[in-house]
Design an enzyme around this catalytic site. Structure first.
Site, PDB file in Angstrom:
ATOM      1  N   TYR A   1       0.943  -1.324   0.041  1.00  0.00           N
ATOM      2  CA  TYR A   1       0.013  -0.095   0.185  1.00  0.00           C
ATOM      3  C   TYR A   1       0.942   1.019  -0.023  1.00  0.00           C
ATOM      4  CZ  TYR A   1      -3.266   3.476   1.565  1.00  0.00           C
ATOM      5  OH  TYR A   1      -4.208   4.593   1.610  1.00  0.00           O
TER       6      TYR A   1
ATOM      7  N   ASP B   1       9.363   3.386  -0.799  1.00  0.00           N
ATOM      8  CA  ASP B   1       8.418   3.983   0.121  1.00  0.00           C
ATOM      9  C   ASP B   1       8.647   3.423   1.654  1.00  0.00           C
ATOM     10  OD1 ASP B   1       6.036   4.545   1.649  1.00  0.00           O
ATOM     11  OD2 ASP B   1       4.601   3.428   0.405  1.00  0.00           O
TER      12      ASP B   1
ATOM     13  N   LYS C   1       4.518  10.020   8.217  1.00  0.00           N
ATOM     14  CA  LYS C   1       4.185   9.867   9.563  1.00  0.00           C
ATOM     15  C   LYS C   1       5.421  10.221  10.447  1.00  0.00           C
ATOM     16  CE  LYS C   1       1.834   5.499   8.041  1.00  0.00           C
ATOM     17  NZ  LYS C   1       0.641   5.640   8.347  1.00  0.00           N
TER      18      LYS C   1
END
Length: 381
Positions: free
Chosen positions: A144, A239, A267
């Site tokens: 994802y 990522d 994050k």
């Protein structure tokens, strides 16, 4: 456990917000029951609106690596807020934050801040297409990377097939430009690159998978991706929205010794505030506006409050012994869980990386989406 207030708020929210939540995972659809609404948090604990005190193992899906309401982060954010929350102009905080990221992450010489991990991966793909002049993307089953259209794709009926959109509203021709390989399977990547010679702009991968549960790379996997992308003229995108600044100050790439062409972050680097970033070599980032033809912009990019919180977070993470302590805590929890399962005769494996772990109720190693999906979900209760 009383949850009357949470239940009432969820009922009210469903009349005002799609599904009652602003991100689908918060609806608890995959685990059952209604979500609890949070009132406050401190350290490792959260309190819901009904006054229940809980230990938080989710940590806002990653950003709260220091724990909730860490004094250094809160103080930095408050100080920044007193000077203004948004200017639409450059600030010194952006420079200081960029310096910390560049110093920490091996592949990044120049970094651009955005407002979310999705923006980071979306921009990285655009940058890869601009740099290579190609348009196809290769991702991995179970990976994802945010809700950008090209990445909301699952595997077709075979490895050589084009992608099929896994969300309504994604144009089929756009989804068809995304190829899907299997995580930890270099051979599947080789087949797709050879079948699409000269067409693939980038391979995007979580160096430590997080969306399918924690799945670490098998020996040779990341090395194989680096070799294949170089051979085929495609860019390698890591990522590290989840793994960046969590498994090590320099991210997973610093642990495995593999240097991607582009790195995406999010994050943790915002200390709990909305933030994302993508970075690469000076040569690749020269494609980004205003230097180059690849346009990307954002009113809140490099927001001063988020930058201040991010600086404070990275400074805390840079202190001696932080990651050693985090890894020790992760290992202790994983080992204790395995001991409990073994004593109860429950078959389980616990995949772990510093600060990350996932329990899979299976007796087989979990190395990809297929083996992750084979876990006994009913055992989660």
């Amino acid at each position: 456990m009383a949850r009357a207030r949470s239940a009432q708020l969820f009922s009210d929210a469903k009349n005002l917000i799609p599904g009652g939540v602003n991100s689908p995972a918060r609806a608890w659809g995959s685990v059952g029951g209604d979500p609890i609404f949070i009132k406050k948090a401190a350290g490792s604990r959260i309190w819901d609106v009904d006054g229940n005190e809980l230990i938080d193992y989710v940590c806002s899906w990653g950003p709260m690596v220091l724990g909730h309401a860490h004094p250094a982060v809160i103080d930095a954010a408050i100080d920044a807020t007193r000077s203004g929350t948004s200017f639409g102009a450059p600030t010194e905080l952006e420079v200081e934050m960029a310096r910390r990221v560049v110093d920490a992450v091996p592949s990044i010489e120049v970094v651009r801040f955005v407002s979310s991990g999705t923006e980071a991966t979306m921009s990285a793909l655009r940058l890869a297409r601009a740099k290579t002049g190609r348009y196809k993307i290769l991702k991995f089953n179970g990976g994802y990377h945010g809700h950008e259209d090209a990445l909301l794709v699952e595997a077709g009926s075979g490895l050589a097939n084009q992608g099929i959109a896994s969300s309504a509203g994604v144009h089929p021709e756009y989804a068809a430009s995304t190829l899907v390989a299997e995580f930890n399977d270099v051979g599947s990547v080789r087949l797709l690159l050879e079948a699409n010679t000269g067409e693939v702009a980038a391979v995007i991968v979580e160096p430590i998978a997080g969306n399918m549960g924690v799945v670490t790379p098998e020996p040779g996997f990341l090395e194989g991706l680096r070799e294949l992308t170089t051979e085929h003229g495609a860019l390698l995108i890591f990522d590290e929205v989840i793994s960046g600044f969590r498994v090590a100050l320099g991210g997973a790439q610093s642990i495995y010794g593999i240097t991607p062409d582009i790195t995406c972050l999010g994050k943790i680097i915002g200390g709990g505030f909305p933030v994302g970033a993508y970075g690469a070599s000076e040569e690749i980032m020269s494609e980004v506006a205003p230097l180059g033809p690849m346009y990307q912009a954002g009113t809140l990019s490099g927001n001063p409050v988020a930058m201040a919180a991010g600086i404070a977070t990275i400074d805390e993470l840079s202190k001696p012994g932080v990651y050693e302590g985090l890894e020790a805590s992760t290992d202790k929890l994983a080992d204790e869980l395995l001991g409990v399962f073994d004593a109860a005769g429950i078959r389980a494996v616990v995949n772990r990386a510093c600060g990350l772990l996932t329990v899979f109720f299976t007796e087989n190693p979990v190395i990809d989406m297929g083996s992750a999906s084979a876990t006994d979900r009913e055992s989660f209760g």
